[in-house]
Scaffold this active site. Sequence first.
Site, PDB file in Angstrom:
ATOM      1  N   LYS A 116      15.302  25.544  30.425  1.00 11.53           N
ATOM      2  CA  LYS A 116      15.439  24.137  30.025  1.00 11.53           C
ATOM      3  C   LYS A 116      16.899  23.695  29.947  1.00 11.53           C
ATOM      4  O   LYS A 116      17.226  22.553  30.257  1.00 11.53           O
ATOM      5  CB  LYS A 116      14.748  23.919  28.677  1.00 11.53           C
ATOM      6  CG  LYS A 116      13.229  23.981  28.745  1.00 11.53           C
ATOM      7  CD  LYS A 116      12.616  23.687  27.382  1.00 11.53           C
ATOM      8  CE  LYS A 116      11.108  23.555  27.471  1.00 11.53           C
ATOM      9  NZ  LYS A 116      10.446  24.791  27.871  1.00 11.53           N
ATOM     10  N   GLU A 200      16.553  19.930  20.344  1.00 11.01           N
ATOM     11  CA  GLU A 200      16.528  18.541  20.788  1.00 11.01           C
ATOM     12  C   GLU A 200      16.185  17.624  19.628  1.00 11.01           C
ATOM     13  O   GLU A 200      15.408  18.002  18.741  1.00 11.01           O
ATOM     14  CB  GLU A 200      15.472  18.329  21.885  1.00 11.01           C
ATOM     15  CG  GLU A 200      15.831  18.918  23.217  1.00 11.01           C
ATOM     16  CD  GLU A 200      14.763  18.649  24.262  1.00 11.01           C
ATOM     17  OE1 GLU A 200      13.720  18.061  23.899  1.00 11.01           O
ATOM     18  OE2 GLU A 200      14.968  19.028  25.422  1.00 11.01           O
ATOM     19  N   HIS A 235       1.318  21.314  20.345  1.00 13.00           N
ATOM     20  CA  HIS A 235       2.141  20.992  21.507  1.00 13.00           C
ATOM     21  C   HIS A 235       1.468  21.378  22.813  1.00 13.00           C
ATOM     22  O   HIS A 235       2.126  21.493  23.847  1.00 13.00           O
ATOM     23  CB  HIS A 235       3.520  21.660  21.405  1.00 13.00           C
ATOM     24  CG  HIS A 235       4.233  21.390  20.125  1.00 13.00           C
ATOM     25  ND1 HIS A 235       4.664  20.135  19.766  1.00 13.00           N
ATOM     26  CD2 HIS A 235       4.552  22.220  19.088  1.00 13.00           C
ATOM     27  CE1 HIS A 235       5.242  20.201  18.579  1.00 13.00           C
ATOM     28  NE2 HIS A 235       5.177  21.446  18.149  1.00 13.00           N
ATOM     29  N   ARG A 292       4.742  24.481  39.347  1.00 12.22           N
ATOM     30  CA  ARG A 292       3.438  25.083  39.651  1.00 12.22           C
ATOM     31  C   ARG A 292       2.391  23.985  39.645  1.00 12.22           C
ATOM     32  O   ARG A 292       2.677  22.831  39.311  1.00 12.22           O
ATOM     33  CB  ARG A 292       3.083  26.119  38.589  1.00 12.22           C
ATOM     34  CG  ARG A 292       3.160  25.543  37.166  1.00 12.22           C
ATOM     35  CD  ARG A 292       2.652  26.498  36.120  1.00 12.22           C
ATOM     36  NE  ARG A 292       2.964  26.093  34.768  1.00 12.22           N
ATOM     37  CZ  ARG A 292       2.314  25.194  34.056  1.00 12.22           C
ATOM     38  NH1 ARG A 292       1.303  24.547  34.608  1.00 12.22           N
ATOM     39  NH2 ARG A 292       2.655  24.901  32.821  1.00 12.22           N
TER      40      ARG A 292
END
Length: 649
Positions: A116, A200, A235, A292
Amino acid sequence: MIRTILIANRGEIACRIMRTCREMGIRTVAVYSTADSAARHVLEADEAVWIGESPPTDSYLHMERIITAAHQSRAEAIHPGFGFLAENAAFAQAVADAGLIFIGPSAEAIAAMGNKRAAKELVVQAGVPVVPGYHGREQTNATLLAEAEKIGLPLMVKAAAGGGGKGMRLVHEVADLPDALASARREALQAFGADELTLERAVIQPRHVEFQVLGDKHGRVIHLGERDCSLQRRHQKVVEEAPAPHFSPELRQKMGDAAVAAAKSVGYFSAGTVEFLLDGEGNFYFLEMNTRIQVEHPVTELITGLDLVAWQIRIAEGEPLTLRQEEVTFDGHAIEVRLYAENPAQGYLPVTGQIALWRAPEGIRVDSGLKQQDEVTIFYDPLLAKLIAHGRGRTSAIRQLAYALEQTRLLGLTTNQYFLRDVLVHEAFVAGEVHTGFLDVHFSEWQQPLGQVEGVLTAVSIAQYEQASRAAGQNGYWRNSPNRPQLYRYTDQPDVELTPERNGYTIQIGDAEPISVSHFSWNQDSFEAVLVSDGRRQKLTLVQQGKAWWGQNHAGIVHLVPQTLLPEPATPADAGGSLRAPMPGVVLEVLVEAGQTVTQGQALLKLEAMKMEHTIRSGADGVVAEIYFAAGEQVTAEAQLLRIETISP
């Protein structure tokens, strides 16, 4: 030309890939672990190769065995599906080095988007907006705590190499950050083999909107529109739809252009997904790119008419895209729900057990790897099947899918089936008022519907009575008083009194008014029952599983556990301060020592099951008297983990 593909995955995605391969005339090879030796994907493949024991690290994550299986079966290509090794750059490179075709993007693209931190650096250079945060290489706790103070709370802790909600924690208080960092690292290392984290700023109650992209090996990249995946628990997505509700053409163009730019920044080819957070003001931020096929790809297929797996294969063969961006059109609306073996009424706790009955609904698309008598184990994700409806509009798709959920027959263990039905028909969802906190806001206190329990209680009691009668070779038990009621008792249900009558039965459930039953029939081969009571004709599904029963009608599912008339008192899970495993699993970490004083709510032990981490907490103040398991040991459901001697007030 690819003629044989080895599918390096299991379950519904393996079966779904096989479906396209059959249509294209491509031979398929399955791989399987010991736990999956009789699984549907194994039986449906043209050939299957055993690659190891049940834990994923010994089978579906074992690169060398998978590549060896491909050579043994003379496959030219490997399709990774999603999860496991699908986003592992080392695996993609190993496949290429072995002289095989990896049906997916290049190893370089996977590596670039798999981290990330690195991915956000790339997309920023491509002009794609990102959420403010820390994505640095320095990973000490001191650095992360300092950076968290700069970012401000609330914030998200995320696994840099991950996805699917693994290694992700939402932190509201500074005091909670060290534990969040530790647990996120541990979960990330177990799921992805790397414990690097990013931080974040948390965007509160955003929408989660993602764009399907498709790129070829000739430099062309297009997008196939957006999917709204805002409804999530832990999540992880539960409901997905396309197009997104309340989404303007202007916003679609902006976000679509950003998605294409992100994909082009790494020279992307194959199918992929660029994910964004969208706030209430229309601002969007790059979240990650999944290199993917996605779990939710069917909704895009249904509204575009494209087979994404077929395009993955064609692109891997070198075929250029024949569709230009302006030629992409959308037909109607599609919604997908994920059917999980889990209990939404108990914090979405994963569930294991045997499937006593599986009958997919008709009239919609169903992607599954299930068959009757399959065992849901602790080793793999609890996703069982996906139900996808396609309608002229959003209302039509909702109505079709809610009805299909009521017609689905999946009995033998607890699932989220009726939870999904209730989500779909909730007025806020119908209005399209979705965001990532939707389930917490509207369904935090949801309970399983009773499923018109009186009908199931009646039917099961009569079925038991008639079974016993046939076993005795007569139309009822021998007794001095032929009309004396028969008593049936079930765990957590009112007593049932059944009185045989000349033309049926009289049923008394607890203190309710008696029910007059004029007809009951049950076909044990089809599991279907018909009950006529007080002039009302009901259809039910009945399944006997050992001594227990499962009953279902349109309203819900009832699990009945018969009791003897003088049952032994059950020992509660917390009796004497003891604590028991909520499901089979592996002990990750013991957080206390024998003799240690603990307080109510204190974390005592961490347990991993079905790719999720669970914390066992003390139910009262006390002293740790005994610890029965150590880290790394497997436990069965209801196994006593620790014993706490409670402190008297």
